[in-house]
Design an enzyme around this catalytic site. Structure first.
Site, PDB file in Angstrom:
ATOM      1  N   SER A  84      -9.576  -7.695  -5.788  1.00  0.00           N
ATOM      2  CA  SER A  84     -10.833  -7.167  -5.269  1.00  0.00           C
ATOM      3  C   SER A  84     -11.506  -6.296  -6.318  1.00  0.00           C
ATOM      4  CB  SER A  84     -10.502  -6.322  -4.035  1.00  0.00           C
ATOM      5  OG  SER A  84     -11.587  -5.502  -3.704  1.00  0.00           O
ATOM      6  N   TYR A 144      -5.422   0.828   0.215  1.00  0.00           N
ATOM      7  CA  TYR A 144      -5.719  -0.606   0.116  1.00  0.00           C
ATOM      8  C   TYR A 144      -5.918  -0.998  -1.346  1.00  0.00           C
ATOM      9  CZ  TYR A 144      -8.530  -4.857  -0.005  1.00  0.00           C
ATOM     10  OH  TYR A 144      -9.017  -6.107  -0.314  1.00  0.00           O
ATOM     11  N   LYS A 199      -3.711  -3.552  -4.201  1.00  0.00           N
ATOM     12  CA  LYS A 199      -4.250  -4.617  -5.078  1.00  0.00           C
ATOM     13  C   LYS A 199      -3.881  -4.322  -6.536  1.00  0.00           C
ATOM     14  CE  LYS A 199      -6.265  -7.115  -1.900  1.00  0.00           C
ATOM     15  NZ  LYS A 199      -5.609  -8.347  -1.462  1.00  0.00           N
TER      16      LYS A 199
END
Ligand SMILES: NC(=O)c1ccc[n+]([C@@H]2O[C@H](COP(=O)([O-])OP(=O)(O)OC[C@H]3O[C@@H](n4cnc5c(N)ncnc54)[C@H](O)[C@@H]3O)[C@@H](O)[C@H]2O)c1
Length: 336
Positions: free
Chosen positions: A124, A148, A152
């Site tokens: 992302s 989050y 990643k």
């Protein structure tokens, strides 16, 4: 190629399955349906007129996944499965670390054991943190501002370490910007639980009057109209990017990293105006406080993906608004 698509019942996964089938790949979906409905798989079957093998399974379940690897004999893996809400990740970080990281570890262990050497990972633009320079290239500095984003970043490092000691593998790390829109058929689209975190499903739910008005988080950013600017990409363009990335992996390219964005940034108010035009009335909104952790501006430099895999977005903002609205109108309750 026969591709394992984890999280294939979700928003980006469903659209990518269609592109894969249309590119003559064979797919198998594994999804635990924690954020999806089986109906989404049936809709892919309807659009493609293809029966799709589906396993309701948690990717963190090593033994369960091993059975699937033994039965299906994959040539490649696209790993979409993961938890993806930034605010939720702040509230339940351990679940985010456990789910997103363990699922990847299980897949890499099994990929190694069963010689499945092509691996695509959903990363992302969040891994760029608060970018210091724009547009963002793949070499821009990396950082994370929430759990989050950290999952990643960690997974990207895990993939780099795995590749170092398994150099015959081919790995594509795809850093998505902001996918919006839906398949032009109106049969599949984004179906979030509860009040959406992302702007576009929020806008369309206000437009169908499921929600009374849109909250715009901050109009005092240093941008053209004070609202945040993002690089929105049609989910079908993003899906096509996966087929192109798989083609690249077939050339034995090793580990590659690509931004998947359009290179153009739109403000929140520009998005609201684009949707107002498509729905035919003004979408009501109110300006509220900034959301902690949100950044002012983020858009991609998509040059590398264009040069190396021929990726270029085809859809414009009007197409994205039209298709998102078409999905929402035809499915006011999502897949229910
Ligand atoms: N949508 C975005 O804005 C965006 C942006 C950048 C990156 N991504 C990443 O792309 C991927 C797909 O995103 P999406 O928008 O389609 O999300 P989504 O929630 O619609 O899809 C993810 C799917 O994974 C499944 N899943 C989650 N954990 C699982 C597990 N342990 N085992 C099996 N299935 C599991 C869910 O049920 C869901 O169907 C995610 O990894 C996400 O972090 C999304």
């Amino acid at each position: 190629m026969k591709i394992l698509v984890t999280g294939g019942a979700g928003y980006i996964g469903t659209h990518t399955c269609i592109e894969l089938i249309q590119a003559n790949d064979e797919i198998v979906i594994v999804d635990n349906l924690s954020n999806a409905k089986y109906e989404a798989v049936k809709r892919i079957e309807q659009i493609t007129e293809t029966k799709i093998p589906f396993y309701q399974m948690d990717v963190c379940n090593y033994n369960g996944m091993e059975q699937i690897f033994k039965e299906e004999k994959f040539d490649g893996i696209i790993h979409f499965a993961g938890l993806k809400s930034v605010p939720e990740s702040v509230k339940i970080p351990l679940q985010y670390y456990a789910n997103n990281i363990n699922s990847t570890l299980v897949l890499l262990e099994l990929a190694k054991k069963y010689h499945v050497k092509n691996f695509v990972f959903s990363s992302s633009a969040t891994v760029y943190g608060n970018p210091q320079t724009l547009p963002i290239t793949e070499d821009s500095p990396l950082s994370a501002t929430n759990p989050y984003g950290r999952t990643k970043l960690f997974i990207e490092s895990i993939l780099q370490d795995f590749y170092t000691c398994n150099p015959t593998f081919n790995i594509a790390i795809l850093r998505y910007f902001n996918p919006i829109g839906a398949h032009p058929s109106g049969l599949i689209g984004e179906d979030p639980n509860g009040i959406p975190n992302n702007l576009v499903p929020y806008v369309t739910q206000v437009a169908i009057k499921k929600l009374p008005y849109l909250k715009v988080n901050g109009n005092d950013y240093p941008t053209k109209d004070g609202t945040g600017i993002r690089d929105y990409i049609h989910v079908c363009d993003l899906a096509r990017g996966h087929v192109l990335a798989l083609n690249k992996l077939k050339t034995n390219c090793g580990l590659v990293i690509y931004n998947l964005g359009t290179g153009t940034g739109y403000s929140v108010l520009e998005i609201i105006h684009a949707f107002s035009k498509v729905v035919g009335f003004d979408i009501p909104y109110q300006i509220v406080a900034r959301r902690p952790g949100d950044i002012a501006t983020c858009y991609a430099d998509p040059t590398k993906a264009y040069q190396e895999i021929g990726f270029k977005a085809k859809y414009n903002l009007n197409d994205m608004a039209r298709d998102a609205w078409n999905w929402q109108k035809k499915n006011p309750k999502g897949y229910e």
